[in-house]
Design an enzyme around this catalytic site. Structure first.
Site, short mmCIF file in Angstrom:
data_model
loop_
_atom_site.label_atom_id
_atom_site.label_comp_id
_atom_site.label_asym_id
_atom_site.label_seq_id
_atom_site.Cartn_x
_atom_site.Cartn_y
_atom_site.Cartn_z
CE LYS A 77 41.58 -31.07 -1.65
NZ LYS A 77 42.35 -31.76 -1.71
CE LYS A 123 47.99 -32.86 -1.71
NZ LYS A 123 48.07 -30.64 -1.62
CE1 TYR A 172 38.31 -22.13 -5.95
CE2 TYR A 172 38.35 -22.95 -4.36
CZ TYR A 172 39.20 -23.51 -5.20
OH TYR A 172 40.70 -23.96 -4.84
NE ARG A 211 39.51 -26.58 1.29
CZ ARG A 211 41.43 -26.72 1.63
NH1 ARG A 211 42.05 -26.92 0.32
NH2 ARG A 211 41.74 -26.76 2.50
CG ASN A 238 63.02 -31.62 -3.66
OD1 ASN A 238 63.91 -31.15 -2.95
ND2 ASN A 238 61.73 -31.37 -3.68
CB SER A 273 45.97 -27.34 0.02
OG SER A 273 45.49 -27.92 0.34
CB CYS A 306 52.95 -28.23 1.15
SG CYS A 306 52.27 -26.97 2.62
N GLY A 326 36.48 -27.33 -4.67
CA GLY A 326 36.20 -28.33 -3.18
C GLY A 326 34.66 -28.29 -3.01
NE ARG A 370 43.11 -24.20 -6.12
CZ ARG A 370 43.89 -25.39 -5.25
NH1 ARG A 370 43.69 -26.56 -5.62
NH2 ARG A 370 43.96 -25.39 -3.82
CG ASP A 374 44.55 -33.21 -4.10
OD1 ASP A 374 45.27 -32.59 -3.02
OD2 ASP A 374 43.40 -33.23 -3.67
CG HIS A 392 44.96 -33.79 1.06
ND1 HIS A 392 44.75 -32.78 2.08
CD2 HIS A 392 44.78 -33.62 0.09
CE1 HIS A 392 45.73 -31.92 1.48
NE2 HIS A 392 45.35 -32.06 0.00
#
Length: 645
Positions: free
Chosen positions: A268, A314, A259, A110, A555, A310, A312, A261, A429, A335, A288
């Site tokens: 996004k 999700k 590419y 992005r 978790n 992003s 982290c 997003g 990705r 997301d 988000h």
């Protein structure tokens, strides 16, 4: 866009050119739009508003032909074949219907610095930063400059190419929580990816016949000013890339990048930037956030959303494989969450997407076996490495690599671990259908959405921030979201492991002034039953430099405590920053890793006094008068509680 406006006037008067004899064959109805051949699909399926948008784009971009997408399997196979012939993608024979795309190396992320919000007044789009301070909460562009940017780039940019008209629905088609878009693009890669990431095709055109309301999205990979395309397999114009949003017109215009997003404009651009402005107008939230359902051993089920920047975790949390017996986690989305109160005041959420566009490196059978069981069918991989047995490879897949297999890196060069370079790009990705996920929630496409009981905020914080804490009330929770900080990620242009402010994990995605956005969040409490808010941090490191919490499947122990709090259990202790699990109330039974709970939940006074000052400096320098006073009041209360430690 003076010329565009004039063309639009002409279009509204009806300038669609239909020949006397329309030709039918298995590719649909052949007609012309402003003299341009429609090579696939039927113009008659388009509403007047969509026709107007297409004609305007044709006049501006001058494609050789127009393809109106129907979303069919036949169409998809045709586009995949076309991309193989162009070298845009290559088949991966190791898997079923999987493909590898390699972008131009200058088009891999992005481009936040080239992403703009266009409004009449600057303060509608971004807060006014302190004098001499560079604003980091979005970029504003004037109406005149947006028109100039378009006129400098788009005229004739699709000459020699096909223009694809992509009708798509964000959310289940027909849901009262869903919205429709029309993306016009010259990239078959975008079309194939949008087919995975959204509900795309004729069914959306049918829905538009019932109510013609849609977001306009115009995209071109561009043609460099000198006319020289560096890679014919991946045309782009990185020097002039720009992504524009005009919320007042529900308009997205993107040029120069193919590419993710930057080009999959439902993601996004629509789901967050334009989506958040629509949400503000209509009284809901476009965020988000992942959405998951968790069921306890007694069969009680709750739904949770979580906002992380992003890369982290999700996707890992959305596809959690619980380590606690009897618990079941199901994925609604990884997301984006659109959340709206129903008539009973219950906050309900849908995942507006239809697929996962996940970061590949770090995804493995050890970290996320569910994702690994999802992605090796009907998937487009981008910028990962290629294996000699016709498969893919990225960092994290070492244990699944078979002996003797050779690797070609994302740049197309032979690779070995000894090279010291990554095999896959850090932001490589997978684009894969959500319904392939083995743990997809049965209600993931429920048009009514799922009821939300808790909202989580979090990021990568290696020091000072405990594993879990709960907001004292809604306003405190909104403050926690506004004050979020995290290490920078590879999803954007940032380098190094600096701690960045990333409020609500939305910093790159606000569609309007952040201060007004925070005020909108505060107002939600008056609209319905708001969920509890929590902050999590899976990434705290000990004095030895290693992660203190094992994460991944463990978790679920944190989610278990959250469920108990949602159900009203008094299993917490008050702390200076919020409510934390009381001693012995976080379930550690059966854990193989020994966790130093005292250090994990410690609140170093010096760290937190500095945190308060960093947050204050950020709010004062970046948001100023636009920040709601309630947020500064929460910051002051936090300072007083920390001082008393």
């Amino acid at each position: 866009m003076p010329e565009l406006i004039e063309q639009s006037k002409l279009i509204s008067n009806g300038s669609l050119l239909l020949p006397n004899k329309a030709k039918e064959d298995n590719c649909g109805l052949y007609v012309h739009i402003r003299g341009t051949n429609v090579s696939y699909g039927s113009v008659n399926r388009l509403t007047s508003g969509v026709k107007a948008f297409v004609e305007e784009a044709v006049a501006l971009c001058q494609p050789d032909q127009v393809h109106i997408c129907d979303g069919s399997e036949m169409e998809n196979k045709m586009l995949l074949k076309l991309m193989v012939e162009k070298g845009t993608i290559m088949p991966l024979p190791k898997y079923e219907n999987c493909w590898l795309a390699r972008t131009n190396p200058s088009d891999v992320a992005r481009v936040e610095s080239k992403t703009f919000i266009c409004t009449e007044k600057k303060e509608e789009a971004i807060p006014t930063p302190q004098e001499g301070v560079k604003g980091t909460l979005g970029n504003w562009i004037s109406v005149a400059d947006m028109e100039k940017a378009i006129q400098d780039r788009f005229p004739g940019c699709m000459k020699g190419r096909t223009m694809y008209v992509v009708p798509f629905s964000m959310g289940p088609v027909g849901s009262p929580l869903s919205k429709i878009g029309i993306e016009i693009t010259d990239s078959p890669y975008v079309v194939a990816s949008m087919r995975i990431m959204t509900r795309m095709g004729s069914v959306v055109l049918d829905q538009l016949q019932k109510k013609e309301e849609f977001v306009r999205a115009l995209h071109s990979v561009g043609t460099p000013a000198d006319g020289v395309i560096e890679r014919s397999s991946w045309p782009c114009d990185p020097e002039r890339t720009i992504i524009l949003h005009k919320p007042a017109d529900n308009l997205i215009v993107s040029y120069g990048s193919g590419y993710g997003g930057n080009s999959l404009l439902g993601k996004k651009c629509f789901a967050l930037r334009i989506g958040s402005t629509i949400a503000k107008r209509e009284g809901w939230l476009a965020e988000h956030m992942l959405i998951l359902g968790i069921t306890d051993p007694k069969g009680n089920k709750k739904y949770i959303t979580a906002a992380f920047p992003s890369a982290c975790g999700k996707t890992n949390l959305a596809m959690l494989n619980p380590s606690l017996p009897g618990y079941k986690v199901e994925c609604v989305g990884d997301d984006i969450a659109w959340m709206k109160f129903d008539k009973n005041g219950v906050l309900r959420a849908i995942n507006p997407e239809n697929g996962f566009f996940g970061v590949a490196p770090g995804t493995s059978m050890e970290t996320n076996p569910i994702a690994m069981k999802t992605v090796f069918e009907n998937t487009i991989f981008t910028n990962v490495a290629l294996t000699s047995d016709g498969g893919v490879y990225w960092e994290g897949m070492e244990s699944s690599l078979e002996d003797g297999v050779e690797i070609t890196d994302w740049l197309g060069n032979p690779w070995t671990k000894e090279s010291g370079k990554p095999a896959a790009h850090p932001n490589s990705r997978f684009c894969t259908p959500a319904n392939q996920c083995p743990m997809i929630d049965t209600a993931w496409e429920d048009p009514a959405g799922v009821p939300i009981s808790a909202i989580l905020f979090g990021g990568r914080r290696p020091a000072g921030v405990p594993l879990i804490y709960e907001a004292c009330n809604w306003t405190h929770g909104v403050f926690m979201g506004a004050a979020m900080r995290s290490e920078a990620t590879a999803a954007a242009e940032h380098k190094g492991k600096v701690i960045m402010h990333d409020s609500f994990a939305m910093r790159p995605f606000f569609g309007y002034n952040f201060g007004h956005y925070v005020q909108h969040w505060l107002s939600m409490e008056s609209r319905g039953q708001v969920p509890k808010i929590f902050h999590v941090n899976w990434f705290r490191k000990g004095t030895n430099g290693k992660f203190m919490w094992p994460g991944y499947g463990e978790n679920v122990r944190v989610l278990e405590w959250i469920l108990r709090r949602v159900n009203g259990e008094e299993c917490y202790a008050e702390s200076a920053i919020g409510r934390i699990p009381a001693e012995g109330e976080l379930n550690l039974k059966g854990m193989s890793d020994k966790v130093d709970m005292e250090e994990l939940f410690s609140l170093p006074k010096d760290f937190w006094m500095q945190e308060v000052e960093d947050i204050r400096k950020y709010f004062n320098s970046q948001v100023g008068k636009d920040l709601p006073p309630e947020i500064l009041h929460e910051l002051e209360k936090l300072k007083q509680r920390i001082a008393a430690l």
